[in-house]
Structure formats: structure tokens, C-alpha cells
Design an enzyme around this catalytic site. Structure first.
Site, PDB file in Angstrom:
ATOM      1  N   SER A 183       0.860  -1.244  -0.034  1.00 18.66           N
ATOM      2  CA  SER A 183       0.029  -0.087   0.130  1.00 18.66           C
ATOM      3  C   SER A 183       0.910   1.269  -0.224  1.00 18.66           C
ATOM      4  O   SER A 183       2.058   1.202   0.046  1.00 18.66           O
ATOM      5  CB  SER A 183      -0.759   0.093   1.273  1.00 18.66           C
ATOM      6  OG  SER A 183       0.024   0.298   2.498  1.00 18.66           O
ATOM      7  N   LYS A 184       0.333   2.490   0.277  1.00 18.38           N
ATOM      8  CA  LYS A 184       0.981   3.724   0.006  1.00 18.38           C
ATOM      9  C   LYS A 184       2.033   3.804   1.182  1.00 18.38           C
ATOM     10  O   LYS A 184       2.981   4.540   1.170  1.00 18.38           O
ATOM     11  CB  LYS A 184       0.013   4.750   0.277  1.00 18.38           C
ATOM     12  CG  LYS A 184      -0.636   5.190  -1.085  1.00 18.38           C
ATOM     13  CD  LYS A 184      -1.533   6.401  -0.965  1.00 18.38           C
ATOM     14  CE  LYS A 184      -2.323   6.717  -2.186  1.00 18.38           C
ATOM     15  NZ  LYS A 184      -3.786   6.864  -1.638  1.00 18.38           N
ATOM     16  N   ARG A 185       1.659   3.000   2.145  1.00 19.56           N
ATOM     17  CA  ARG A 185       2.569   2.959   3.323  1.00 19.56           C
ATOM     18  C   ARG A 185       3.873   2.597   3.189  1.00 19.56           C
ATOM     19  O   ARG A 185       4.942   3.094   3.818  1.00 19.56           O
ATOM     20  CB  ARG A 185       2.139   2.040   4.700  1.00 19.56           C
ATOM     21  CG  ARG A 185       0.874   2.669   5.303  1.00 19.56           C
ATOM     22  CD  ARG A 185       0.749   1.609   6.395  1.00 19.56           C
ATOM     23  NE  ARG A 185       0.292   0.304   5.960  1.00 19.56           N
ATOM     24  CZ  ARG A 185       0.868  -0.848   5.781  1.00 19.56           C
ATOM     25  NH1 ARG A 185       1.749  -1.036   6.619  1.00 19.56           N
ATOM     26  NH2 ARG A 185       0.584  -2.001   5.456  1.00 19.56           N
ATOM     27  N   HIS A 186       3.970   1.675   2.137  1.00 21.91           N
ATOM     28  CA  HIS A 186       5.282   1.301   1.475  1.00 21.91           C
ATOM     29  C   HIS A 186       5.991   2.148   0.648  1.00 21.91           C
ATOM     30  O   HIS A 186       6.959   1.754   0.152  1.00 21.91           O
ATOM     31  CB  HIS A 186       5.054  -0.032   0.914  1.00 21.91           C
ATOM     32  CG  HIS A 186       4.632  -1.295   2.050  1.00 21.91           C
ATOM     33  ND1 HIS A 186       3.369  -1.559   1.814  1.00 21.91           N
ATOM     34  CD2 HIS A 186       5.215  -1.903   2.878  1.00 21.91           C
ATOM     35  CE1 HIS A 186       3.111  -2.346   3.010  1.00 21.91           C
ATOM     36  NE2 HIS A 186       4.299  -2.665   3.401  1.00 21.91           N
ATOM     37  N   GLY A 187       5.489   3.428   0.633  1.00 20.28           N
ATOM     38  CA  GLY A 187       5.925   4.165  -0.533  1.00 20.28           C
ATOM     39  C   GLY A 187       5.972   3.993  -1.819  1.00 20.28           C
ATOM     40  O   GLY A 187       6.477   4.496  -2.810  1.00 20.28           O
TER      41      GLY A 187
END
Ligand code: GLU
Length: 451
Positions: free
Chosen positions: A242-246
Site C-alpha cells: 500500500s501507500k505506506r510502503h512508499g
């Protein structure tokens, strides 16, 4: 004839997971000389936006995923889904449900309080004619629910093998909401039937939807397509990417200096192996592609590997082509000169060739070219600390500079020779001068061969 579709919901830009689904559908269609259709699933008006649709289209174009039919917009086909729901009603395979959300909530709370699992209790399936007439007379809003038949639903997933589900574990799901809006299951199946879809290739998050959809195909007396559910991509922490992983939208990769062919290869090879892990030209990927039965495990997104593949592709790309790609970056960095379009072009191409061996991203070029094109470039603190601390350099560097001034032929071999001579006559290692010169000339620890 193979007909596949990519059916994104435009509630976000084209992220890598969806892009991989698009790539698999596209490769499969091209490999089978079939048809690839783009369908925008925008029935959720509140969460969909035109900007997101454009982002998806731009992302697909950048990756080179061209479609043969569409884009088809589900929001323009609502009447059509309503007709399908009515058809099921007439066939006796669906029923009207007059339960209000409050009534359902009340029964759900009771059931759960008793420790039971709730799903729709079929109250409206069992309504008497009188009761039905009463609700109609009251003008109650009604949804249409699908009647789940008894039995077991089985299918053979092209990636995962046999899957079977007991129908009693599936509730009579809603086809058409009381506001006349179709649910995902109805619109997806109605469209897949109309478009003659033969293979549904999508993410594993849809596995639990598949039995419901198969029951709908059967109820509508349509042939059931084959299904292939790909494992979801995980982040390095083994959680869903997800976006959390950049890692965000596909177009962000373009901005960050990746080549579309590198991303295409990387995403395709996450769950399919054409052989050696490397960059394949598009034609070769198409020719070799197959849906891999063994690819059930969850692949982990590995930015280092993607960068490595991108670097490989950059090193195989001609300086002419790279020049087109780096031009804007050079302009933004204030490094561009008009003469690069004319008399200095050959020189610039040589520079690009020099830099490309170690560049992993297109954006690396402007950064690494700066010392060659400007006197204003940064000095890495680490490089200074590591290579410019030796006191001997205070004496040594001016002497070496004088040696360079005296050179007739400013060529690599000649420069190397005088550097090594100087090091030897001063009794120091050549490395001391090499590294110090590199930091002085380029500001960095790593660069193409300094000579
Ligand atoms: N619109 C769905 C999604 O974006 C895909 C539907 C499907 O492939 O069946 O996840």
C-alpha cells in the site's frame, strides 16, 4: 476467441497491484491473439472521479497497454443492470426485499447477541402475498435479492486449481439496492456476459466473490468464464502493498526516473517467469507469456530489484534515446545549453554513454552530469571525510595539478601515467590521488573511471 478485460474502480490512481492485473490481462490477450477490453467500474459515484479515470488511462498508456474495446463506463449502463435484475425476478431466481436497514440491524444484533453468525435470514423470501401487497401499498422501498440455490459451487482456477464452496455459506446477496443502484456482483456479471468475456484474470482479493458470480452466470443461463486469481503483492513487511510502503501510482514511477519497460517487466515477472530474470522486449514477453499455475505464493515488492532491472535497461538503451528522456531534467536543473542541439550534441552523447553504466534511474543523469556541465555542484560530506583528510594532499594536489597543466595530450592513458608517476615519486599509494581527485572534480565517492 479469448476476450479479457481490465476493470478498475476509479477510486484511486493506477497502483502497482492493479497495473499488474492489467498487464496479465493484456499479455494474455496479446499472446492468444484475443481482445483486451478496458471497463471503468464507476458505479460508486461518490468515490469515483474523472481525475482518477484519467490517471488510470495515462498509466496504462505509459506502460504501453493498449486496449481494443472501451473504455466502457458502468455508470452509463445502469438501466441495463436493472433489466438484468428484473429478468432474474421474472425467472423466479430473485425476490424483492422490503427490509429496512433498521430492521436488518435489529435482527442482526439479536442474532449476534445469541452468539450466531448473521446473514440475511430470508424473511422476504418467505413473505405471504398479503404481506407483500401490504408493503407495496405502504410504498416501502425494496431491494432485489438473489436466491442462492442449494448445492456446492466448484470451479477450477487457472492459477490456484480446484476451489469449492458450499452454497449454504453464501447469503442471498443484494443485486439491486432500494435506490435502484446495482451492486458490484450484478454489474460485473452482466457486463462480462454482454462483453463475452472468456477469462477473468484478477487479484486474489476477488476469490470470495467468484462463487456468487458463478451462481449468477448460471442463473442467467450464460456460460461461465474461466477464472485466474493472482496473488496479491506484499510490501517488505509481508503486509499487503500500500501507500505506506512508499509505492504509489504507476505514474509516480515515471516521475521517479523508471522506464516503463522496466516496470512492465518487473511487475510481469513477479508471478511468472519467462526464464532468466532480466529485461525482455515486449514482443518476447507476449510470445512467452502463460498463466503460471505455480505462481500462487505472494510476491514481495522489491524496489532494489526494480532499480537493478531499470539500470540494466538504461545500460542497454542508446545515448540518443536517453538524451530524449533526460532533456527535461537537464533543463530543470539549469544544465541545458542550446549548443547541445547542435555542435555539442556528440559530446553530450559521449557524456551520457559514460554515465549510463552506473545509472539506475533516468533522474540520476542530471545529478551525475552536473559536475561536467556546471561549476555549481554539491560535494558529498561523506566523500570529503573519507578522501580529503590526508595531510599529504596539501602538498601533493598542487603538484599533481601542475603535472596536469603540463600535459600535451589530455588523454586517459597519459593522465593515468602521470598520476601514477607522481604517486610513486612522492611515495604514496596511487589510490590517495585517485580518490582525492575524484572528490575534487566531481564531489562524489563513486563515478565513472576518473582518468
Ligand atoms: N472493479 C474491481 C476492482 O477494481 C474489479 C472487478 C473484477 O475484476 O471483477 O477491484
Amino acid at each position: 476467441m479469448v476476450r479479457v478485460r481490465f476493470a478498475p474502480s476509479p477510486t484511486g490512481f493506477l497502483h502497482v497491484g492493479a497495473a499488474r492485473t492489467a498487464i496479465y490481462n493484456w499479455l494474455y490477450a496479446r499472446n492468444q491473439q484475443g481482445t483486451f477490453i478496458l471497463r471503468i467500474e464507476d458505479t460508486d459515484v461518490e468515490r469515483s472521479s474523472g481525475e482518477m479515470v484519467q490517471g488510470i488511462i495515462d498509466g496504462m498508456k505509459w506502460l504501453g497497454l493498449d486496449w481494443d474495446e472501451g473504455p466502457i463506463y458502468q455508470s452509463q449502463r445502469l438501466d441495463h443492470y436493472r433489466d438484468r435484475a428484473k429478468q432474474l425476478l421474472q425467472m423466479g431466481k430473485a425476490y424483492c426485499c422490503y427490509c429496512t436497514p433498521e430492521e436488518i440491524q435489529e435482527r442482526k444484533t439479536k442474532t449476534e447477541a445469541a452468539g450466531d453468525y448473521w446473514w440475511y435470514d430470508r424473511r422476504c423470501f418467505k413473505l405471504t402475498e398479503d404481506k407483500k401487497n401490504q408493503f407495496e401499498a405502504e410504498g416501502r422501498a425494496k431491494a432485489i435479492r438473489f436466491i442462492i440455490p442449494e448445492g456446492i459451487t466448484r470451479y477450477k482456477d487457472m492459477i490456484r486449481g480446484k476451489i469449492e464452496v458450499e452454497n449454504r455459506t453464501i447469503e442471498d446477496f443484494v443485486l439491486l439496492r432500494s435506490d435502484g443502484h446495482p451492486t458490484y456482483h450484478l454489474s460485473v456479471v452482466a457486463d462480462d456476459i454482454d462483453l463475452g468475456i472468456t477469462h477473468v484474470i484478477r487479484g486474489a482479493d476477488h476469490i470470495s466473490n467468484t462463487p456468487k458470480q458463478i451462481l449468477l452466470y448460471l442463473a442467467l443461463e450464460a456460460s461461465v468464464p474461466r477464472f485466474a486469481h493472482q496473488s496479491l503483492i506484499l510490501g517488505p513487511d509481508k503486509k499487503k502493498l500500500s501507500k505506506r510502503h512508499g509505492v504509489t501510482s504507476v505514474l509516480q514511477f515515471q516521475e521517479d526516473g523508471f522506464l516503463s519497460l522496466a516496470l512492465l517487466n518487473y511487475l510481469a515477472q513477479m508471478s511468472w517467469s519467462p526464464g532468466e530474470e532480466k529485461i525482455y522486449p515486449v514482443e518476447e514477453m507476449i510470445e512467452k507469456f502463460y498463466l503460471d499455475k505455480r505462481s500462487g505464493g505472494n510476491p514481495v515488492f522489491d524496489m532494489t530489484k526494480l532499480e537493478w532491472l531499470n539500470g540494466q535497461l538504461i545500460s542497454q538503451t542508446t545515448a540518443e534515446t536517453l538524451l530524449l528522456l533526460v532533456r527535461d531534467d537537464f533543463k530543470r536543473a539549469g544544465l541545458w545549453r542550446n549548443e547541445f542541439d547542435s555542435e555539442k550534441k556528440e559530446w553530450l552523447l559521449l557524456l551520457i554513454d559514460l554515465l549510463k553504466e552506473r545509472s539506475r534511474k533516468i533522474t540520476d543523469f542530471a545529478v551525475r552530469a552536473a559536475p561536467f556541465l556546471s561549476d555549481d555542484y554539491p560535494f558529498e560530506k561523506e566523500a570529503i571525510e573519507k578522501h580529503l583528510q590526508d595531510e599529504k594532499l596539501i602538498d601533493l594536489l598542487p603538484k599533481f595539478a601542475a603535472d596536469l597543466d603540463a600535459i600535451d595530450s589530455f588523454k586517459a592513458e597519459e593522465i593515468e601515467r602521470i598520476l601514477r608517476d607522481r604517486a610513486e615519486s612522492e611515495g604514496v599509494k596511487a589510490g590517495l590521488l585517485i580518490h582525492a581527485s575524484r572528490v575534487l572534480v566531481l564531489g562524489t565517492k563513486v563515478s565513472p573511471g576518473i582518468f
